[in-house]
Scaffold this active site. Structure first.
Site, PDB file in Angstrom:
ATOM      1  N   GLU A 169      20.590  12.265  13.147  1.00  0.00           N
ATOM      2  CA  GLU A 169      19.961  11.313  12.213  1.00  0.00           C
ATOM      3  C   GLU A 169      18.574  11.801  11.802  1.00  0.00           C
ATOM      4  O   GLU A 169      18.136  11.557  10.672  1.00  0.00           O
ATOM      5  CB  GLU A 169      19.921   9.914  12.842  1.00  0.00           C
ATOM      6  CG  GLU A 169      21.321   9.299  12.864  1.00  0.00           C
ATOM      7  CD  GLU A 169      21.556   8.265  13.947  1.00  0.00           C
ATOM      8  OE1 GLU A 169      20.590   7.837  14.599  1.00  0.00           O
ATOM      9  OE2 GLU A 169      22.732   7.895  14.144  1.00  0.00           O
TER      10      GLU A 169
ATOM     11  N   SER B 176      30.226   7.197  19.740  1.00  0.00           N
ATOM     12  CA  SER B 176      31.171   6.091  19.931  1.00  0.00           C
ATOM     13  C   SER B 176      31.656   5.919  21.366  1.00  0.00           C
ATOM     14  O   SER B 176      32.792   5.509  21.599  1.00  0.00           O
ATOM     15  CB  SER B 176      32.369   6.239  18.968  1.00  0.00           C
ATOM     16  OG  SER B 176      31.928   6.115  17.626  1.00  0.00           O
TER      17      SER B 176
ATOM     18  N   LYS C  26      17.823   3.886  19.171  1.00  0.00           N
ATOM     19  CA  LYS C  26      17.566   4.171  17.740  1.00  0.00           C
ATOM     20  C   LYS C  26      16.532   3.175  17.194  1.00  0.00           C
ATOM     21  O   LYS C  26      15.624   2.800  17.935  1.00  0.00           O
ATOM     22  CB  LYS C  26      18.888   4.160  16.954  1.00  0.00           C
ATOM     23  CG  LYS C  26      19.928   5.084  17.610  1.00  0.00           C
ATOM     24  CD  LYS C  26      21.122   5.355  16.768  1.00  0.00           C
ATOM     25  CE  LYS C  26      22.074   6.310  17.487  1.00  0.00           C
ATOM     26  NZ  LYS C  26      23.206   6.705  16.698  1.00  0.00           N
TER      27      LYS C  26
ATOM     28  N   HIS D  50      18.234  15.075  17.039  1.00  0.00           N
ATOM     29  CA  HIS D  50      19.346  14.159  16.759  1.00  0.00           C
ATOM     30  C   HIS D  50      19.784  14.329  15.303  1.00  0.00           C
ATOM     31  O   HIS D  50      18.953  14.541  14.420  1.00  0.00           O
ATOM     32  CB  HIS D  50      18.911  12.710  17.023  1.00  0.00           C
ATOM     33  CG  HIS D  50      20.070  11.770  17.071  1.00  0.00           C
ATOM     34  ND1 HIS D  50      20.710  11.333  15.936  1.00  0.00           N
ATOM     35  CD2 HIS D  50      20.718  11.213  18.119  1.00  0.00           C
ATOM     36  CE1 HIS D  50      21.711  10.539  16.300  1.00  0.00           C
ATOM     37  NE2 HIS D  50      21.734  10.448  17.607  1.00  0.00           N
TER      38      HIS D  50
ATOM     39  N   ASN E 196      20.353   5.454  23.771  1.00  0.00           N
ATOM     40  CA  ASN E 196      19.472   5.735  22.632  1.00  0.00           C
ATOM     41  C   ASN E 196      19.485   4.487  21.750  1.00  0.00           C
ATOM     42  O   ASN E 196      20.467   4.233  21.054  1.00  0.00           O
ATOM     43  CB  ASN E 196      20.000   6.962  21.877  1.00  0.00           C
ATOM     44  CG  ASN E 196      19.241   7.220  20.589  1.00  0.00           C
ATOM     45  OD1 ASN E 196      18.219   6.581  20.311  1.00  0.00           O
ATOM     46  ND2 ASN E 196      19.742   8.159  19.784  1.00  0.00           N
TER      47      ASN E 196
ATOM     48  N   GLU F  80      26.987  15.838  20.114  1.00  0.00           N
ATOM     49  CA  GLU F  80      27.291  14.634  19.348  1.00  0.00           C
ATOM     50  C   GLU F  80      27.879  15.013  17.988  1.00  0.00           C
ATOM     51  O   GLU F  80      27.134  15.309  17.054  1.00  0.00           O
ATOM     52  CB  GLU F  80      26.006  13.820  19.114  1.00  0.00           C
ATOM     53  CG  GLU F  80      25.319  13.378  20.381  1.00  0.00           C
ATOM     54  CD  GLU F  80      24.468  12.126  20.168  1.00  0.00           C
ATOM     55  OE1 GLU F  80      24.661  11.174  20.910  1.00  0.00           O
ATOM     56  OE2 GLU F  80      23.645  12.099  19.242  1.00  0.00           O
TER      57      GLU F  80
ATOM     58  N   GLY G  24      28.683   6.272  15.648  1.00  0.00           N
ATOM     59  CA  GLY G  24      28.717   4.938  15.037  1.00  0.00           C
ATOM     60  C   GLY G  24      29.978   4.651  14.245  1.00  0.00           C
ATOM     61  O   GLY G  24      30.025   3.683  13.488  1.00  0.00           O
TER      62      GLY G  24
HETATM   63  P1  13P Z   1      26.950   5.664  18.896  1.00  0.00           P
HETATM   64  O1  13P Z   1      27.159   5.550  20.396  1.00  0.00           O
HETATM   65  O2  13P Z   1      26.471   4.388  18.261  1.00  0.00           O
HETATM   66  O3  13P Z   1      28.113   6.290  18.222  1.00  0.00           O
HETATM   67  O4  13P Z   1      25.711   6.668  18.713  1.00  0.00           O
HETATM   68  C1  13P Z   1      25.725   7.890  19.391  1.00  0.00           C
HETATM   69  C2  13P Z   1      24.397   8.507  19.255  1.00  0.00           C
HETATM   70  O5  13P Z   1      24.004   8.921  18.178  1.00  0.00           O
HETATM   71  C3  13P Z   1      23.559   8.575  20.459  1.00  0.00           C
HETATM   72  O6  13P Z   1      22.454   9.397  20.272  1.00  0.00           O
END
Ligand code: 13P
Length: 256
Positions: free
Chosen positions: A95, A211, A12, A93, A10, A165, A171
């Site tokens: 976010e 992560s 982002k 997601h 992903n 997640e 992150g």
């Molecule tokens: P990270 O791998 O950067 O922690 O992000 C995970 C994520 O949100 C994947 O959709």
């Protein structure tokens, strides 16, 4: 580990055309790692360019509007991303839920619209740190799952992947223990079986995200009921993303 692990990047809000070389390298390597299913969800602007580069990997979107078309300035529909070459879409997601106030009900509408457009969906669920500390993580995640999915999902094993997640692991470099991931994935599996029946419920892949990196992938992917990973930061270079893909291939080679 599922029969064919699924590793999804992903990206982002990262990536301009300069990143196409990373996609190309990932695609080339994936052709020699056929036992792993590899996919990338770049930003909208790169869906078609990545699709054109890709011989092996699937390309997906990171969101879509619940409608097919209409007066929604700045929005993009499932039909449009499918037309650009997307085969799947990530929905719900954390976010999007946080930055755009997306509710379970809205995510459910988006799921229906994506499936109608012929896309597979990766539905994200996960708890905050506060919810985990309060001992309510499993309850929260299974309720979120039920409320975000259309009830009449035909052929769930084909159209649906769930990504667990934990928000506090995204992150941050922090991850749950393998035991905690296994416990949550078992709870998700039980909910899927309730919703779609034993056979379909058992066949839906459940990814872990938060992560994941080349150093911890082997361990995290070995947790109970984990069928792959949804990777953010570590999917932005071919080198680190392929480290995760290789870990999945190695794990899959091990006797059960
Ligand atoms: P990270 O791998 O950067 O922690 O992000 C995970 C994520 O949100 C994947 O959709």
């Amino acid at each position: 580990m599922a029969e064919r692990p699924y590793i999804v990047g992903n990206w982002k809000m990262n990536g301009t055309r300069a990143m196409l070389s990373q996609a190309r390298s990932i695609d080339r390597a994936a052709q020699n790692l056929m036992k792993v299913e590899v996919a990338i969800a770049p930003p909208y602007t790169l869906i078609h360019p990545v699709h054109r580069e890709a011989g092996q990997i699937a390309v997906g979107a990171q969101d879509c509007h619940p409608g097919a078309e209409g007066p929604h300035t700045g929005d993009i529909s499932a039909v449009m991303v499918a037309d650009a070459g997307a085969k799947f879409v990530i929905l719900g997601h954390s976010e999007r839920r946080q930055d755009h106030g997306e509710t379970n009900a809205l995510v459910r509408e988006k799921c229906s619209s994506a499936i109608e457009a012929g896309l597979r969906i990766i539905l994200c669920v996960g708890e905050s740190e506060e919810t985990r500390d309060a001992g309510k993580a499993e309850n929260h995640v299974t309720r979120q799952l039920k409320a975000s999915l259309p009830e009449n999902l035909d052929n769930a094993q084909e159209s649906l992947t769930v990504a667990y997640e934990p928000i506090w692991a995204i992150g941050t470099g922090r991850t749950p223990t393998v035991e905690d991931i296994g416990a949550m994935h078992r709870a998700i599996r039980a909910t899927l079986s309730d919703m779609f029946g034993e056979e379909q419920g058992a066949a839906v892949r459940i990814l872990y995200g938060g992560s994941v990196n080349p150093d911890n992938a082997f361990e995290l992917l070995s947790a109970d009921e984990v069928g792959g990973a949804l990777v953010g930061g570590a999917s932005l270079t071919a080198e680190s993303f392929l480290g995760i893909v290789i870990a999945a291939a190695e794990l899959n080679d091990q006797p059960a």
